[in-house]
Design a protein around this motif. Structure first.
Motif, PDB file in Angstrom:
ATOM      1  N   HIS A  65       0.806  -1.222   0.000  1.00  0.00           N
ATOM      2  CA  HIS A  65       0.000   0.000   0.000  1.00  0.00           C
ATOM      3  C   HIS A  65       0.843   1.279   0.000  1.00  0.00           C
ATOM      4  N   ILE A  66       2.129   1.164   0.223  1.00  0.00           N
ATOM      5  CA  ILE A  66       2.988   2.349   0.244  1.00  0.00           C
ATOM      6  C   ILE A  66       3.570   2.572  -1.142  1.00  0.00           C
ATOM      7  N   ARG A  67       3.410   3.783  -1.642  1.00  0.00           N
ATOM      8  CA  ARG A  67       3.906   4.123  -2.976  1.00  0.00           C
ATOM      9  C   ARG A  67       5.421   4.338  -2.926  1.00  0.00           C
ATOM     10  N   LYS A  68       6.080   3.897  -3.994  1.00  0.00           N
ATOM     11  CA  LYS A  68       7.531   4.009  -4.060  1.00  0.00           C
ATOM     12  C   LYS A  68       7.926   4.927  -5.215  1.00  0.00           C
ATOM     13  N   VAL A  69       8.821   5.874  -4.908  1.00  0.00           N
ATOM     14  CA  VAL A  69       9.467   6.726  -5.898  1.00  0.00           C
ATOM     15  C   VAL A  69      10.945   6.352  -5.846  1.00  0.00           C
ATOM     16  N   VAL A  70      11.571   6.200  -7.013  1.00  0.00           N
ATOM     17  CA  VAL A  70      12.980   5.797  -7.056  1.00  0.00           C
ATOM     18  C   VAL A  70      13.795   6.833  -7.815  1.00  0.00           C
ATOM     19  N   THR A  71      14.880   7.267  -7.207  1.00  0.00           N
ATOM     20  CA  THR A  71      15.887   8.066  -7.905  1.00  0.00           C
ATOM     21  C   THR A  71      17.148   7.203  -7.927  1.00  0.00           C
ATOM     22  N   PRO A  72      17.496   6.641  -9.089  1.00  0.00           N
ATOM     23  CA  PRO A  72      18.602   5.685  -9.120  1.00  0.00           C
ATOM     24  C   PRO A  72      19.988   6.293  -8.915  1.00  0.00           C
ATOM     25  N   HIS A  73      20.166   7.578  -9.198  1.00  0.00           N
ATOM     26  CA  HIS A  73      21.481   8.200  -9.074  1.00  0.00           C
ATOM     27  C   HIS A  73      22.545   7.366  -9.786  1.00  0.00           C
ATOM     28  N   HIS A 100      11.346   0.907 -18.396  1.00  0.00           N
ATOM     29  CA  HIS A 100      10.589   1.729 -17.451  1.00  0.00           C
ATOM     30  C   HIS A 100       9.780   2.766 -18.206  1.00  0.00           C
ATOM     31  N   GLN A 101       8.571   3.064 -17.710  1.00  0.00           N
ATOM     32  CA  GLN A 101       7.682   3.953 -18.447  1.00  0.00           C
ATOM     33  C   GLN A 101       7.439   5.287 -17.761  1.00  0.00           C
ATOM     34  N   ARG A 102       7.177   5.288 -16.478  1.00  0.00           N
ATOM     35  CA  ARG A 102       6.896   6.555 -15.781  1.00  0.00           C
ATOM     36  C   ARG A 102       8.200   7.142 -15.257  1.00  0.00           C
ATOM     37  N   ILE A 103       8.754   8.056 -16.034  1.00  0.00           N
ATOM     38  CA  ILE A 103      10.049   8.645 -15.701  1.00  0.00           C
ATOM     39  C   ILE A 103       9.920  10.162 -15.759  1.00  0.00           C
ATOM     40  N   GLU A 104      10.382  10.828 -14.732  1.00  0.00           N
ATOM     41  CA  GLU A 104      10.420  12.292 -14.673  1.00  0.00           C
ATOM     42  C   GLU A 104      11.875  12.720 -14.591  1.00  0.00           C
ATOM     43  N   ILE A 105      12.180  13.870 -15.144  1.00  0.00           N
ATOM     44  CA  ILE A 105      13.542  14.403 -15.046  1.00  0.00           C
ATOM     45  C   ILE A 105      13.546  15.508 -14.001  1.00  0.00           C
ATOM     46  N   VAL A 106      14.392  15.348 -12.994  1.00  0.00           N
ATOM     47  CA  VAL A 106      14.633  16.371 -11.976  1.00  0.00           C
ATOM     48  C   VAL A 106      16.140  16.470 -11.832  1.00  0.00           C
ATOM     49  N   ARG A 107      16.673  17.561 -12.284  1.00  0.00           N
ATOM     50  CA  ARG A 107      18.133  17.730 -12.235  1.00  0.00           C
ATOM     51  C   ARG A 107      18.622  17.866 -10.787  1.00  0.00           C
ATOM     52  N   ASN A 108      19.838  17.402 -10.563  1.00  0.00           N
ATOM     53  CA  ASN A 108      20.458  17.408  -9.247  1.00  0.00           C
ATOM     54  C   ASN A 108      21.327  18.668  -9.123  1.00  0.00           C
ATOM     55  N   PRO A 109      20.954  19.636  -8.273  1.00  0.00           N
ATOM     56  CA  PRO A 109      21.709  20.883  -8.172  1.00  0.00           C
ATOM     57  C   PRO A 109      23.101  20.725  -7.560  1.00  0.00           C
ATOM     58  N   ILE A 110      23.371  19.574  -6.973  1.00  0.00           N
ATOM     59  CA  ILE A 110      24.700  19.338  -6.403  1.00  0.00           C
ATOM     60  C   ILE A 110      25.714  19.051  -7.511  1.00  0.00           C
ATOM     61  N   ALA A 121      13.326  21.096  -5.320  1.00  0.00           N
ATOM     62  CA  ALA A 121      12.327  20.814  -4.285  1.00  0.00           C
ATOM     63  C   ALA A 121      10.909  21.022  -4.825  1.00  0.00           C
ATOM     64  N   ARG A 122      10.688  22.088  -5.590  1.00  0.00           N
ATOM     65  CA  ARG A 122       9.353  22.329  -6.165  1.00  0.00           C
ATOM     66  C   ARG A 122       8.964  21.199  -7.116  1.00  0.00           C
ATOM     67  N   GLN A 123       9.897  20.763  -7.956  1.00  0.00           N
ATOM     68  CA  GLN A 123       9.609  19.657  -8.874  1.00  0.00           C
ATOM     69  C   GLN A 123       9.283  18.382  -8.101  1.00  0.00           C
ATOM     70  N   MET A 124      10.062  18.092  -7.065  1.00  0.00           N
ATOM     71  CA  MET A 124       9.831  16.882  -6.289  1.00  0.00           C
ATOM     72  C   MET A 124       8.486  16.953  -5.565  1.00  0.00           C
ATOM     73  N   MET A 125       8.137  18.111  -5.026  1.00  0.00           N
ATOM     74  CA  MET A 125       6.845  18.248  -4.354  1.00  0.00           C
ATOM     75  C   MET A 125       5.693  18.010  -5.326  1.00  0.00           C
ATOM     76  N   ASP A 126       5.832  18.514  -6.550  1.00  0.00           N
ATOM     77  CA  ASP A 126       4.811  18.286  -7.574  1.00  0.00           C
ATOM     78  C   ASP A 126       4.675  16.791  -7.873  1.00  0.00           C
ATOM     79  N   ILE A 127       5.796  16.120  -8.009  1.00  0.00           N
ATOM     80  CA  ILE A 127       5.782  14.675  -8.275  1.00  0.00           C
ATOM     81  C   ILE A 127       5.175  13.920  -7.092  1.00  0.00           C
ATOM     82  N   TYR A 128       5.591  14.247  -5.869  1.00  0.00           N
ATOM     83  CA  TYR A 128       5.029  13.593  -4.684  1.00  0.00           C
ATOM     84  C   TYR A 128       3.509  13.763  -4.646  1.00  0.00           C
TER      85      TYR A 128
END
Length: 146
Positions: A65-73, A100-110, A121-128
């Motif tokens: 029942h818990i949704r999983k989001v993965v950032t493979p790095h 994989h089908q559901r993929i979003e791009i969020v650049r890593n500022p580091i 953070a705004r992009q991640m909040m939208d995805i969450y």
């Protein structure tokens, strides 16, 4: 919304990334972190997060029942997730080729100057939010379901 970040304890870059993301989203969501599979399991049972965001090569079993989001790095993704976060178009292509089908791009500022921590953070909040709202039946009350 409760977000649990799971990442390997021995990766300094991931530790910094999760710390920056957690700080930038503070006050918008409840956040906890775990760096070993045992802690992830305990927090899933006791705290019951809405989303577990798995970073890097961290492996852990989650209740269905818990949704999983993965950032493979850069690591291979061998688990199912509501969405996979790629850091670049090239990583997105690699993930698509792997099926994989559901993929979003969020650049890593580091590691890039093309974004900021606040933009990430705004992009991640939208995805969450989209992931959290994705199962409409769970959000309905009894009269609506009937």
């Amino acid at each position: 919304m409760k977000i649990l970040h799971a990442y390997p304890h021995d990766d300094a870059l991931l530790t910094r990334y999760v710390g920056e993301l957690s700080s930038a989203t503070e006050g918008m969501v409840d956040i906890k972190t775990a760096t070993c599979a045992k802690d992830v399991s305990e927090l899933c049972r006791e705290w019951q997060p809405n989303i577990v965001h798995v970073h890097g090569a961290m492996t852990c079993q989650l209740p269905k029942h818990i949704r999983k989001v993965v950032t493979p790095h850069g690591a291979d993704v061998s688990v199912k997730a509501y969405v996979i976060i790629a850091r670049s178009p090239m990583e997105k292509q690699r993930l698509q080729k792997a099926g994989h089908q559901r993929i979003e791009i969020v650049r890593n500022p580091i590691i890039t100057r093309t974004t900021t921590i606040q933009a990430m953070a705004r992009q991640m909040m939208d995805i969450y939010q989209r992931v959290n709202d994705s199962n409409v039946r769970e959000l309905m009350d009894e009269p609506t379901l009937s």
